[in-house]
Design an enzyme around this catalytic site. Structure first.
Site, PDB file in Angstrom:
ATOM      1  N   LYS A   1       0.839  -1.201   0.000  1.00 23.16           N
ATOM      2  CA  LYS A   1       0.000   0.000   0.000  1.00 23.16           C
ATOM      3  C   LYS A   1       0.872   1.248   0.000  1.00 23.16           C
ATOM      4  O   LYS A   1       1.959   1.263   0.603  1.00 23.16           O
ATOM      5  CB  LYS A   1      -0.914  -0.028   1.221  1.00 23.16           C
ATOM      6  CG  LYS A   1      -1.960   1.078   1.286  1.00 23.16           C
ATOM      7  CD  LYS A   1      -2.809   0.917   2.532  1.00 23.16           C
ATOM      8  CE  LYS A   1      -3.824   2.026   2.680  1.00 23.16           C
ATOM      9  NZ  LYS A   1      -4.594   1.890   3.949  1.00 23.16           N
TER      10      LYS A   1
ATOM     11  N   SER B   1      -9.219   2.047   3.159  1.00 22.78           N
ATOM     12  CA  SER B   1      -8.379   2.789   2.221  1.00 22.78           C
ATOM     13  C   SER B   1      -7.419   1.904   1.440  1.00 22.78           C
ATOM     14  O   SER B   1      -6.770   2.358   0.502  1.00 22.78           O
ATOM     15  CB  SER B   1      -7.588   3.872   2.968  1.00 22.78           C
ATOM     16  OG  SER B   1      -6.757   3.314   3.980  1.00 22.78           O
TER      17      SER B   1
ATOM     18  N   GLY C   1      -6.591   1.530  10.126  1.00 21.90           N
ATOM     19  CA  GLY C   1      -6.831   2.428  11.255  1.00 21.90           C
ATOM     20  C   GLY C   1      -8.305   2.600  11.546  1.00 21.90           C
ATOM     21  O   GLY C   1      -8.681   3.043  12.630  1.00 21.90           O
ATOM     22  N   GLY C   2      -9.142   2.264  10.566  1.00 27.81           N
ATOM     23  CA  GLY C   2     -10.592   2.332  10.742  1.00 27.81           C
ATOM     24  C   GLY C   2     -11.257   1.311   9.837  1.00 27.81           C
ATOM     25  O   GLY C   2     -12.236   1.606   9.166  1.00 27.81           O
ATOM     26  N   GLY C   3     -10.672   0.095   9.811  1.00 28.36           N
ATOM     27  CA  GLY C   3     -11.203  -0.971   8.958  1.00 28.36           C
ATOM     28  C   GLY C   3     -10.585  -1.011   7.588  1.00 28.36           C
ATOM     29  O   GLY C   3     -11.093  -1.703   6.699  1.00 28.36           O
ATOM     30  N   SER C   4      -9.467  -0.308   7.369  1.00 23.54           N
ATOM     31  CA  SER C   4      -8.947  -0.120   6.011  1.00 23.54           C
ATOM     32  C   SER C   4      -8.337  -1.354   5.377  1.00 23.54           C
ATOM     33  O   SER C   4      -8.025  -1.339   4.190  1.00 23.54           O
ATOM     34  CB  SER C   4      -7.920   1.020   5.993  1.00 23.54           C
ATOM     35  OG  SER C   4      -8.569   2.253   6.180  1.00 23.54           O
TER      36      SER C   4
END
Length: 632
Positions: free
Chosen positions: A201, A277, A298-301
């Site tokens: 990534k 993301s 960090g939030g389901g990425s």
């Protein structure tokens, strides 16, 4: 105290069984095109912008929760775990050992490999399939490299394009593949991961590629001098790195939309988002172009795009993997983790062995399907020195012993927690029904126990996560944005950054207080259950609006559905995994999420392994798929 002040009971006085689930609808506009540009212009104005953000925070209950409520708990600014018992039926690895050694250890946990015993449906070649093809002379890394390069070139000529990679150098890939091919010809492959193609990534350093975070400018202010720690570990095992994969700009979104380089498209339906993301990594794996990928969560990425693309994504316990060399190093929410087509490969991108891998035994073919994610996990393992000090006592990293039949027998004693009202709060009942089918299969096949649980203050949990990750993002970005570089970001990123700037120091402290409350609730629940089970997302892959390609999009209601079940693991640092379990009526993938106790990766990997076996026949390969191995 003012009249508006509300008082929360101390957590130890809360009756968890009496908590009521509250459905909610995010109060925010869906914007794209010119409307989004105007909104960003308004929200960035010095005085009007603060009025706009204050209005939306009050409309969505954020002001009430952070400024008008007295929270009796002390703040918790990073996960603090109570001591945990070692998981039964697992193999513990030495974290300080070399990545190749850890991979060899992981291989001992895997079921025997039999290339001749493959039954339909065939979905993906696994890491062990590639290794077998290389060792037996059926193919070479160089042959596979040429196939991948050709397919990626085809993507660039498509209309519309399919921008899976932001940085890619064909000659570099050829050179890596040639070196791997020579090692196989000389009979000295480095590990099971030698010659395996992976992407990274674009918020993780992979020298000599620049790290842009999918912006047009970030690489100019932060040059890359070496690999990130996790990338270096994979490279030492012989992994061939394709390049830097597309993502939602700076990770500040969960759709995968990116006007800078084009929006990665879902291989199951090209008019749909991949999720973000980690959008490019998920799409590349789902399309068959990589065995695995490295993403951040960090939030389901990691878990959101894995669910939307029908692959497996693992978020480890906070502190389990080293974040050095990533844009998010130093945060308390984000981890680096693997995405892969199978649970087996997720385990393997964590470790590797060549010697005992290719013994043929008569085992069910599904056992082969699960191991890759575990290998990735083993190869990447190893926390930073600071995390080892701050997160003691930290149990050694462990993997489930999938090579033993006893591993399956343990499922009968596994207690699975389900909060039914939360579980069913999805956009389409296709999702909850499919995940319910999985729980029914586990009960019927293995007598697994399903326990009803209640989780209070879920809305407060989301608020705490948003304030914490927003504040950490601003802290990490501010040194690079002092010269107004942030104005070069896409409009939805600028909207997020403006919203994050509206949070005060007292908001951050309040979010920390809520974080401690949520940790208490979850640790109390884990006294009764071993794993919490939810859908991964509350909606399947959304349609990409044509207006979003040029200027981006903000759709906070869809974002809420995508993030509904995933943020608990980030806020509290818990391990979680998304496993594909089938498709909705439109043929779009559905994922189930397993959330474990701190450090309990082995438990959720074992359960994921079984779920993959039970649901294999309900999965479909994406319509956009490329067979880069091409062997019978």
């Amino acid at each position: 105290m003012g009249k508006k002040t509300q008082f929360m009971l101390p957590v130890e006085n809360m009756d968890l069984s009496s908590a009521k689930y509250e459905e909610e609808t995010i109060q925010a506009p869906h914007l794209s095109g010119v409307a989004l540009r105007v909104f960003v212009w308004l929200i960035e104005l010095p005085h009007i912008g603060s009025l706009v953000t204050s209005f939306f925070k009050r409309k969505n209950g954020i002001t009430r929760e952070l400024q008008e409520t007295l929270i009796p708990e002390a703040p918790m600014f990073r996960p603090e775990f109570p001591p945990q018992e070692l998981e039964p039926g697992t193999f513990s690895m030495e974290e300080e050992s070399a990545p190749i050694t850890r991979v060899e250890s992981a291989m001992k946990c895997l079921p025997p490999y039999n290339p001749a015993n493959r039954s339909p449906p065939f979905l993906y070649w696994t890491i062990r399939d590639f290794a077998h093809a290389y060792l037996s002379g059926l193919s070479t890394p160089s042959v596979v490299a040429e196939c991948i390069i050709s397919e990626l070139d085809e993507f660039n000529n498509k209309n519309p394009t399919m921008p899976f990679l932001i940085s890619f150098h064909a000659d570099d890939v050829r050179n890596q593949a040639a070196a791997s091919t020579q090692r196989f010809q000389e009979g000295r492959p480095l590990s099971i991961l030698d010659g395996i193609f992976m992407c990274v990534k674009d918020d993780i350093d992979c020298y000599p590629h620049p790290t842009k975070g999918a912006t047009t400018w970030f690489h100019k202010v932060r040059p890359v001098k070496e690999d990130a720690v996790c990338v270096s570990r994979l490279r030492s095992c012989g992994v061939i790195l394709l390049g830097k994969a597309n993502m939602h700009e700076l990770g500040l979104g969960v759709s995968g939309n990116n006007p800078n380089y084009g929006t990665a498209r879902n291989p199951h339906a090209l008019d749909r988002y991949t999720g973000g993301s980690s959008s490019g990594p998920a799409a590349l794996v789902a399309a068959g172009l990589c065995s695995a990928a490295v993403g951040t969560d960090g939030g389901g990425s990691i878990r959101i795009p894995s669910s939307l693309c029908g692959i497996v994504g693992l978020k480890t316990t906070y502190g389990r993997t080293n974040m050095e060399g990533s844009l998010v190093d130093g945060g308390t929410m984000e981890i680096i983790g693997p995405l892969a087509a199978t649970v087996e490969d997720v385990m393997l991108v964590s470790a590797c062995s060549v010697s005992s891998l290719f013994t043929v035994y008569d085992r069910k073919p599904f056992l082969e399907v699960l191991v890759v994610l575990s290998i990735l996990y083993a190869a990447m393992l190893g926390s930073s020195p600071a995390d080892k000090f701050n997160l003691k006592p930290q149990p050694p990293p462990s993997l489930p012993m999938l090579s033993s039949g006893n591993s399956l027998d343990d499922l009968g004693s596994l207690r699975l927690g389900k909060y039914t009202e939360w579980f069913n709060d999805v956009y389409s009942t296709d999702i909850s029904d499919k995940c319910d089918d999985v729980l029914n299969l586990l009960q019927k096949t293995y007598a697994s126990q399903i326990t009803e649980i209640v989780i209070p203050e879920l809305h407060e949990m989301k608020t705490s996560h948003m304030v914490a990750i927003g504040s950490e993002t601003l802290y990490s970005m501010n040194p690079y944005c002092l010269d107004e570089s942030g104005k070069q970001c896409t409009h939805d990123t600028r909207a997020s950054l403006a919203f994050f700037r509206s949070f005060s120091a007292s908001d951050y402290v309040g979010a920390g207080c809520l974080r401690r409350r949520m940790m208490y609730y979850f640790m109390e629940i884990f006294k009764r259950v071993d794993v919490i089970v939810t859908p991964t997302t509350g909606v399947t892959a959304p349609v990409i609006p044509p207006k979003s390609f040029k200027y981006g999009e903000t759709d906070y209601q869809v974002q809420d559905y995508l993030m509904r079940f995933v943020v608990a693991a980030n806020l509290l640092g818990l391990p979680a995994i998304s496993v594909p379990v089938g498709h909705d009526k439109q043929g779009l993938p559905i994922g189930i999420q397993l959330i474990g106790r701190p450090w309990a990766e082995a438990t959720i990997l074992r359960l994921a392994f079984i779920i993959e076996e039970l649901t294999l026949e309900s999965r479909k390969r994406p319509s956009t798929f490329y067979d880069v191995l091409k062997v019978n």
